[in-house]
Design a protein around this motif. Structure first.
Motif, mmCIF file in Angstrom:
data_model
loop_
_atom_site.group_PDB
_atom_site.id
_atom_site.type_symbol
_atom_site.label_atom_id
_atom_site.label_comp_id
_atom_site.label_asym_id
_atom_site.label_seq_id
_atom_site.Cartn_x
_atom_site.Cartn_y
_atom_site.Cartn_z
ATOM 1 N N VAL A 191 0.852 -1.177 0.000
ATOM 2 C CA VAL A 191 0.000 0.000 0.000
ATOM 3 C C VAL A 191 0.894 1.236 0.000
ATOM 4 O O VAL A 191 1.645 1.461 0.943
ATOM 5 N N LEU A 192 0.818 2.018 -1.038
ATOM 6 C CA LEU A 192 1.616 3.244 -1.206
ATOM 7 C C LEU A 192 3.089 3.039 -0.840
ATOM 8 O O LEU A 192 3.549 3.519 0.202
ATOM 9 N N PRO A 193 3.843 2.332 -1.654
ATOM 10 C CA PRO A 193 5.262 2.129 -1.325
ATOM 11 C C PRO A 193 6.034 3.443 -1.351
ATOM 12 O O PRO A 193 5.690 4.353 -2.114
ATOM 13 N N ILE A 194 7.050 3.536 -0.517
ATOM 14 C CA ILE A 194 7.871 4.749 -0.459
ATOM 15 C C ILE A 194 8.806 4.741 -1.662
ATOM 16 O O ILE A 194 9.564 3.801 -1.866
ATOM 17 N N ARG A 195 8.731 5.771 -2.457
ATOM 18 C CA ARG A 195 9.573 5.873 -3.645
ATOM 19 C C ARG A 195 10.719 6.832 -3.356
ATOM 20 O O ARG A 195 10.500 8.027 -3.146
#
Length: 138
Positions: free
Chosen positions: A75-79
């Motif tokens: 869920v919403l990976p840190i880029r």
């Protein structure tokens, strides 16, 4: 971060956000980045009402609920932004420089700093002071 995103601690726990009351931000940039991620999470979240006949103030409307699908994966990976590094040839000066040797010299200088300072003061003061210092040591 929650305050910045406009989400209360109690509500955050109900929608799947872990809350750590001990957490402190070390920089303004990370605070803004995390608050932005929370706002993005909140905007993509489809909140089902407990009773379909009586939806509450933060719940999603009936059209969005029909479009809802189970999310699989992170869920919403840190880029992390990747820095653009250009390749270059290693210079002769860099090839000759030994980091290991430099570290050994630096450690030796730090370790012997007190001994060298004491020796310098004794030599600077003269021979009489050196004899007095030796007699005091014994």
């Amino acid at each position: 971060e929650l305050k910045e995103a406009g989400i209360s601690k109690k509500f955050a726990q109900t929608i799947g956000i872990a809350v750590d009351h001990r957490r402190r931000n070390k920089s303004q940039e990370s605070l803004q980045l995390n608050a932005q991620r929370l706002k993005e999470y909140r905007s993509k979240l489809i909140l089902f009402p407990r009773k379909l006949s009586k939806p509450h103030k933060g719940d999603s409307d009936a059209d969005t609920i029909k479009l809802a699908a189970q999310l699989k994966g992170p869920v919403l990976p840190i880029r992390q932004p990747k820095p653009a590094l250009k390749r270059r040839a290693i210079t002769d000066e860099e090839k000759k420089y030994s980091v290991f040797q430099a570290l050994r010299v630096a450690r030796a200088n730090q370790r012997l700093a007190g001994v060298r300072a004491k020796k310098a003061t004794q030599e600077g003061g003269g021979k009489g002071d050196a004899k007095e210092a030796e007699s005091k040591d014994s």
